[in-house]
Scaffold this motif. Structure first.
Motif, PDB file in Angstrom:
ATOM      1  N   ILE A  13       0.846  -1.196   0.000  1.00  0.00           N
ATOM      2  CA  ILE A  13       0.000   0.000   0.000  1.00  0.00           C
ATOM      3  C   ILE A  13       0.876   1.238   0.000  1.00  0.00           C
ATOM      4  O   ILE A  13       0.628   2.186  -0.735  1.00  0.00           O
ATOM      5  CB  ILE A  13      -0.981  -0.009   1.187  1.00  0.00           C
ATOM      6  N   LEU A  29      -5.540  -1.870  -1.834  1.00  0.00           N
ATOM      7  CA  LEU A  29      -6.478  -2.199  -0.762  1.00  0.00           C
ATOM      8  C   LEU A  29      -7.574  -3.119  -1.284  1.00  0.00           C
ATOM      9  O   LEU A  29      -7.962  -4.080  -0.614  1.00  0.00           O
ATOM     10  CB  LEU A  29      -7.081  -0.930  -0.159  1.00  0.00           C
ATOM     11  N   LEU A 116      -7.882  -0.098   5.397  1.00  0.00           N
ATOM     12  CA  LEU A 116      -6.803  -1.032   5.718  1.00  0.00           C
ATOM     13  C   LEU A 116      -6.987  -1.587   7.127  1.00  0.00           C
ATOM     14  O   LEU A 116      -6.863  -2.793   7.343  1.00  0.00           O
ATOM     15  CB  LEU A 116      -5.441  -0.354   5.591  1.00  0.00           C
TER      16      LEU A 116
END
Length: 151
Positions: A13, A29, A116
């Motif tokens: 990420i 994600l 997340l």
């Protein structure tokens, strides 16, 4: 295993965010969500069996990473309340850009980090479920064997 996967999740990420902006991080994600969906399907179908100790250890790692992400979420939320830029239009424009990067729907740092954190929680819960399923299966087999030996 979980620590390496978790580092991979956060690192991917971060790398996606640096290379392609927040949209790239959003795509990563989405990939993590897909991986969690697949893991959930494997656990619920019985295709994935995990030693309870290992599964609980992995869940603990993911819960620890959730705490780290919570701290980042707070920092992103703080960007929305930035003060001290001054009254010049260029200063207000700069402040607006910080606010947009912090909270801009699905592509803002706050929402990406919240997503997340939710996926980290979900993964921890999946590992905990795998541990419970393993124990339940083990107990069922033990009961079946005991009944069979008494017959």
């Amino acid at each position: 295993m979980a620590d390496a996967q978790m580092s991979g999740d956060l690192g991917a990420i971060g790398a996606a965010g640096a290379a392609m902006g927040f949209a790239g991080a959003g795509a990563k994600l989405d990939a993590i969500k897909g991986e969690n969906d697949k893991l959930g399907q494997q656990i619920s179908s019985g295709q994935l069996k995990m030693n309870p100790e290992a599964a609980n250890k992995a869940a603990k790692v993911y819960r620890g990473k959730m705490d780290e992400v919570d701290r980042l979420i707070q920092k992103a939320a703080d960007l929305v309340r930035l003060e001290g830029f001054g009254d010049y239009s260029s200063a207000q424009e700069l402040r607006g850009k910080f606010v947009m990067k912090a909270k801009n729907g699905s592509t803002g740092a706050f929402d990406l980090l919240t997503g997340l954190r939710d996926e980290l929680k979900r993964k921890a819960e999946l590992f905990e479920q795998a541990a419970k399923d393993y124990v339940a299966t083990d107990e069922q087999i033990s009961e079946d064997l005991q009944r069979g030996s008494q017959a």
